[in-house]
Design an enzyme around this catalytic site. Sequence first.
Site, PDB file in Angstrom:
ATOM      1  N   GLY A  21       0.604  -1.139  -0.147  1.00 54.87           N
ATOM      2  CA  GLY A  21       0.131   0.283  -0.003  1.00 54.87           C
ATOM      3  C   GLY A  21       1.332   1.271   0.238  1.00 54.87           C
ATOM      4  N   ARG A  25       7.158   1.826   1.499  1.00 51.58           N
ATOM      5  CA  ARG A  25       8.163  -0.070   1.441  1.00 51.58           C
ATOM      6  C   ARG A  25       8.397   0.296  -0.266  1.00 51.58           C
ATOM      7  NH1 ARG A  25       6.972  -2.803   6.143  1.00 51.58           N
ATOM      8  NH2 ARG A  25       6.868  -1.847   7.602  1.00 51.58           N
ATOM      9  N   ARG A  44       2.068  11.923  -7.423  1.00 50.87           N
ATOM     10  CA  ARG A  44       1.586  12.001  -6.062  1.00 50.87           C
ATOM     11  C   ARG A  44       2.499  11.749  -5.671  1.00 50.87           C
ATOM     12  NH1 ARG A  44      -4.786  12.524  -6.584  1.00 50.87           N
ATOM     13  NH2 ARG A  44      -4.833  13.749  -8.342  1.00 50.87           N
ATOM     14  N   ARG A  88      -0.108  -8.089  -4.341  1.00 53.33           N
ATOM     15  CA  ARG A  88       0.042  -7.191  -3.000  1.00 53.33           C
ATOM     16  C   ARG A  88       0.622  -8.245  -1.951  1.00 53.33           C
ATOM     17  NH1 ARG A  88      -1.956  -4.122   0.766  1.00 53.33           N
ATOM     18  NH2 ARG A  88      -3.606  -4.887   2.562  1.00 53.33           N
ATOM     19  N   GLY A  90       0.837  -6.670   2.065  1.00 53.83           N
ATOM     20  CA  GLY A  90       0.372  -5.625   2.597  1.00 53.83           C
ATOM     21  C   GLY A  90      -0.420  -5.976   4.642  1.00 53.83           C
ATOM     22  N   SER A  91      -1.108  -5.323   5.438  1.00 53.40           N
ATOM     23  CA  SER A  91      -1.125  -6.212   6.147  1.00 53.40           C
ATOM     24  C   SER A  91      -2.562  -5.904   6.742  1.00 53.40           C
ATOM     25  CB  SER A  91      -0.636  -4.957   7.439  1.00 53.40           C
ATOM     26  OG  SER A  91      -1.310  -3.714   6.823  1.00 53.40           O
ATOM     27  N   GLU A 182      -9.014  -6.423   5.497  1.00 58.48           N
ATOM     28  CA  GLU A 182      -7.435  -5.938   5.193  1.00 58.48           C
ATOM     29  C   GLU A 182      -8.883  -4.136   4.142  1.00 58.48           C
ATOM     30  OE1 GLU A 182      -6.745  -6.193   1.611  1.00 58.48           O
ATOM     31  OE2 GLU A 182      -8.369  -7.380   1.994  1.00 58.48           O
ATOM     32  N   ASP A 207      -1.852  -6.138  13.105  1.00 58.61           N
ATOM     33  CA  ASP A 207      -3.126  -5.829  14.074  1.00 58.61           C
ATOM     34  C   ASP A 207      -4.318  -7.129  14.877  1.00 58.61           C
ATOM     35  OD1 ASP A 207      -2.601  -3.138  14.030  1.00 58.61           O
ATOM     36  OD2 ASP A 207      -3.131  -3.258  11.512  1.00 58.61           O
ATOM     37  N   ARG A 220       6.978  -5.597  13.088  1.00 61.59           N
ATOM     38  CA  ARG A 220       6.262  -5.364  11.851  1.00 61.59           C
ATOM     39  C   ARG A 220       7.705  -4.866  10.692  1.00 61.59           C
ATOM     40  NH1 ARG A 220       1.981  -2.124  11.298  1.00 61.59           N
ATOM     41  NH2 ARG A 220       1.445  -1.630  13.609  1.00 61.59           N
TER      42      ARG A 220
END
Length: 237
Positions: A21, A25, A44, A88, A90-91, A182, A207, A220
């Site tokens: 995301g 990273r 951006r 992907r 991700g978390s 997520e 989390d 993490r």
Amino acid sequence: MPTPHISAAPGDFAEVILMPGDPLRARYIAQRFLQDAREVTSVRNMFGYTGSYQGRRLSVMGHGMGIPSLSIYTTELIREYGVRVILRVGSCGALRQDVKLRDIIVATAAGTDSNVNRMRLGGHDFPAVADFMLARQAVEAAEKRGRPVRVGSVFTSDLFYAPEGEVAKNAVYARMGMLAVEMEVAGLYGVAAEFGARALGLLTVSDHILTHESLSAADRQTTFDEMIELALDVAAA
Ligand code: HPA
């Protein structure tokens, strides 16, 4: 080309891409894991890089938060830049007691409260599923590394800060077999299906929805690196 949201030139992206995301990273993955990585887009500050891994061309780019942001970048990557495989990385937040912080989830399917996939199917349900071969490769890579993973479905939510009525539904999602919540995987699988790419979501549990624990910054990072190694194994398979 370039597209409204990507400034890369034709051919700048590899056919296989890792997408976290967070664009920083993406930069971290490029710098730490790729050889000869160069920045190919920065519109951006959604940075994208292309380099190589074990001799194969590989890209990495951020997709932002939520299905709308992910959908914009992945659609342009597939349609305009010839990306064929999207991983992907991700978390997520665990929905069940048997799912622990630091677990890595191979998201074989995703339910969602988003309407995007129903919009694609004239109001009907869409089976938001991972590419089977990619999921299999991820599981095999994990077995080879001796790094256990969880394999199963997740819930993709449009709301990170949900009202109480929605939060209460987490128990239902857990009972229906979903491991974690997520914000992007169901959208990724819809985009991949619509535009003919293959996709997989790999998620680290950062989390816990039930216990309210969250990973320390150090944990993490370690868990994230382990997930990236699995994603790279899949990319190189
Ligand atoms: N909810 C939604 N997305 C997430 C979470 C969460 O609790 N944790 C990490 N990504």
